[in-house]
Design an enzyme around this catalytic site. Structure first.
Site, PDB file in Angstrom:
ATOM      1  N   ASP A  50       0.840  -1.207   0.000  1.00  0.00           N
ATOM      2  CA  ASP A  50       0.000   0.000   0.000  1.00  0.00           C
ATOM      3  C   ASP A  50       0.873   1.255   0.000  1.00  0.00           C
ATOM      4  OD1 ASP A  50       0.873  -0.140   2.597  1.00  0.00           O
ATOM      5  OD2 ASP A  50      -1.090   0.261   3.506  1.00  0.00           O
ATOM      6  N   SER A  51       2.199   1.071   0.030  1.00  0.00           N
ATOM      7  CA  SER A  51       3.110   2.197  -0.202  1.00  0.00           C
ATOM      8  C   SER A  51       2.835   2.826  -1.565  1.00  0.00           C
ATOM      9  CB  SER A  51       4.574   1.739  -0.121  1.00  0.00           C
ATOM     10  OG  SER A  51       4.798   0.615  -0.953  1.00  0.00           O
ATOM     11  N   ASP A  89      -1.113  -6.087  -0.183  1.00  0.00           N
ATOM     12  CA  ASP A  89      -1.399  -5.432   1.097  1.00  0.00           C
ATOM     13  C   ASP A  89      -2.894  -5.199   1.265  1.00  0.00           C
ATOM     14  OD1 ASP A  89       0.314  -4.717   3.164  1.00  0.00           O
ATOM     15  OD2 ASP A  89       1.261  -3.123   1.986  1.00  0.00           O
ATOM     16  N   LYS A 119      -1.074  -9.262   2.977  1.00  0.00           N
ATOM     17  CA  LYS A 119      -0.308  -8.759   4.124  1.00  0.00           C
ATOM     18  C   LYS A 119      -1.193  -7.810   4.903  1.00  0.00           C
ATOM     19  CE  LYS A 119       3.238  -5.609   3.872  1.00  0.00           C
ATOM     20  NZ  LYS A 119       2.705  -4.515   4.710  1.00  0.00           N
ATOM     21  N   GLU A 121      -1.128  -5.232   8.696  1.00  0.00           N
ATOM     22  CA  GLU A 121      -0.293  -4.649   9.746  1.00  0.00           C
ATOM     23  C   GLU A 121      -0.877  -4.942  11.132  1.00  0.00           C
ATOM     24  OE1 GLU A 121       0.314  -0.451   9.017  1.00  0.00           O
ATOM     25  OE2 GLU A 121       1.204  -0.827   7.048  1.00  0.00           O
ATOM     26  N   GLU A 188       9.599  -3.803  10.255  1.00  0.00           N
ATOM     27  CA  GLU A 188       9.927  -2.514   9.624  1.00  0.00           C
ATOM     28  C   GLU A 188      10.474  -1.522  10.640  1.00  0.00           C
ATOM     29  OE1 GLU A 188       7.034  -0.757   6.989  1.00  0.00           O
ATOM     30  OE2 GLU A 188       8.197   1.104   6.846  1.00  0.00           O
TER      31      GLU A 188
HETATM   32  O1  KIV Z   1       3.542  -1.052   1.632  1.00  0.00           O
HETATM   33  C1  KIV Z   1       4.699  -1.505   1.528  1.00  0.00           C
HETATM   34  O2  KIV Z   1       5.375  -1.335   0.503  1.00  0.00           O
HETATM   35  C2  KIV Z   1       5.231  -2.258   2.656  1.00  0.00           C
HETATM   36  C3  KIV Z   1       6.674  -2.616   2.621  1.00  0.00           C
HETATM   37  C4  KIV Z   1       7.495  -1.419   2.837  1.00  0.00           C
HETATM   38  C5  KIV Z   1       7.008  -3.717   3.558  1.00  0.00           C
HETATM   39  O3  KIV Z   1       4.528  -2.533   3.567  1.00  0.00           O
END
Ligand code: KIV
Length: 275
Positions: A50-51, A89, A119, A121, A188
Site C-alpha cells: 500500500d506504499s 497489502d 499482508k 499490519e 519494519e
Molecule cells: O507497503 C509496503 O510497501 C510495505 C513494505 C514497505 C514492507 O509494507
C-alpha cells in the site's frame, strides 16, 4: 547477473515459511506489470504494497489507499509474473473491524487478483484475525514494528524499539502473529539488535526493511532502491540512479523534438512497395 535459481512453478506461502533459517529470502515491492516482469527472475516475493499510495499516487501516507486500488494493482502484478509469490497489502480500513470483514475483503483480493497471499499490519491486536484468515485458506504475511497505517496514532514514521523498555511489546507482537499462523513477518524500522533477537526467537521467517542483516529475508520499495525517491529513508541502498537517467532521457527527447532531430527517417512510415 545473479538470478534466483529457476523454479518450474510459482513460489507459495508454505515455500517461504519453509525457508526459515535457510538462504535469504529476496523480496521487493511492485505495482506495475513492467517492473513485476523484470523482477520475477530475481526475487522470491513481490509485494503489491500500500506504499503505492505514497509512491504512485502522491499521498502523504498510506491511509487514503482503497481496496479497489490494491485489487487493480494486485491483478496487474499477479498476471505479469510466473515464479515469485505475489502478496497484496490489505489497505487501512479493510480488515481492522472484525475477522469477518478481513476475510470478506481478503477473499476478494485473492479471487480478483490471482495473488497468493495478503499482508496486514499489526501484532497482538491482529492475531485473532490472522488465525481466522489462515484457517479459512488465506495465507497471511504479518507486519510489525513501524506500521505505517498507524501514522496518525504514532505521530510520524518513527523507528521502533530504540529503547529496551519497548522491546517486550514488539517481541510479543512477532510471537503472536507466528502463533496465529502467519507464514512470515515483516519487521519494519526496528532497532537492529531487537530485529536480530526477534529473528532468532521467531519460528517463521522475518523479512527486514530497516531492520537487520540477520533477518531471514529483506524487502525494499522498488522505486527507493532504483533511485526514484528524492528523500529515501536511511535504510535504503540505491542500486541505480533512475531519476537522473529518466530526466536525461526526457531532456534529450525535448531537445530532439525542438531541433526536428526526432522523428528520424527510421521512425516514420513510407508508402507500401509497388503503390
Ligand atoms: O507497503 C509496503 O510497501 C510495505 C513494505 C514497505 C514492507 O509494507
Amino acid at each position: 547477473m545473479n538470478s534466483r535459481p529457476a523454479s518450474a512453478r510459482r513460489i507459495t506461502a508454505p515455500d517461504i515459511r519453509a525457508r526459515k533459517g535457510r538462504d535469504p529470502i529476496v523480496a521487493l515491492t511492485s505495482y506495475h506489470a513492467h517492473t513485476a516482469r523484470l523482477a520475477d527472475a530475481h526475487v522470491d516475493m513481490l509485494l503489491v504494497g500500500d506504499s503505492l499510495g505514497m509512491v504512485l499516487y502522491g499521498h502523504g501516507s498510506t491511509i487514503p489507499v482503497t481496496l479497489e486500488q490494491m485489487i487493480t494493482h494486485g491483478r496487474v502484478v499477479a498476471s505479469a509474473v510466473a515464479h515469485a509469490l505475489v502478496v497484496v497489502d490489505m489497505p487501512f480500513g479493510a480488515y481492522e473491524e472484525s475477522p469477518q470483514q478481513a476475510f470478506r475483503n481478503a477473499a476478494r483480493v485473492l479471487k480478483e487478483t490471482g495473488a497468493g497471499a495478503v499482508k496486514l499490519e499489526g501484532g497482538v491486536r491482529m492475531a485473532e484475525t490472522i488465525r481466522f484468515l489462515v484457517e479459512r485458506g488465506v495465507p497471511v504475511m504479518a507486519h510489525v514494528g513501524l506500521t505505517p497505517q498507524s501514522v496518525n496514532v504514532l505521530g510520524g514514521f518513527f523507528v521502533q524499539g530504540r529503547e529496551e523498555a519497548q522491546w517486550a511489546a514488539i517481541e510479543e507482537d512477532a510471537r503472536a502473529v507466528a502463533e496465529a499462523g502467519a507464514f512470515c513477518v515483516v519487521l519494519e524500522a526496528l532497532a537492529e539488535p531487537l530485529a536480530q533477537k526477534i529473528t532468532e526467537a521467531c519460528p517463521i521467517p522475518t523479512i527486514g526493511i530497516g531492520a537487520s542483516a540477520a533477518c531471514d529475508g529483506q524487502i525494499l520499495v522498488m522505486e527507493d532502491m532504483l533511485g526514484l525517491n528524492p528523500r529515501p529513508p536511511k535504510f535504503v541502498k540505491a542500486y541505480a540512479d533512475l531519476a537522473s537517467e529518466i530526466e536525461r532521457a526526457i531532456a534529450d527527447y525535448a531537445e530532439d523534438v525542438r531541433g526536428r532531430a526526432f522523428p528520424g527517417p527510421e521512425h516514420v512510415y513510407g508508402l507500401k512497395k509497388g503503390k
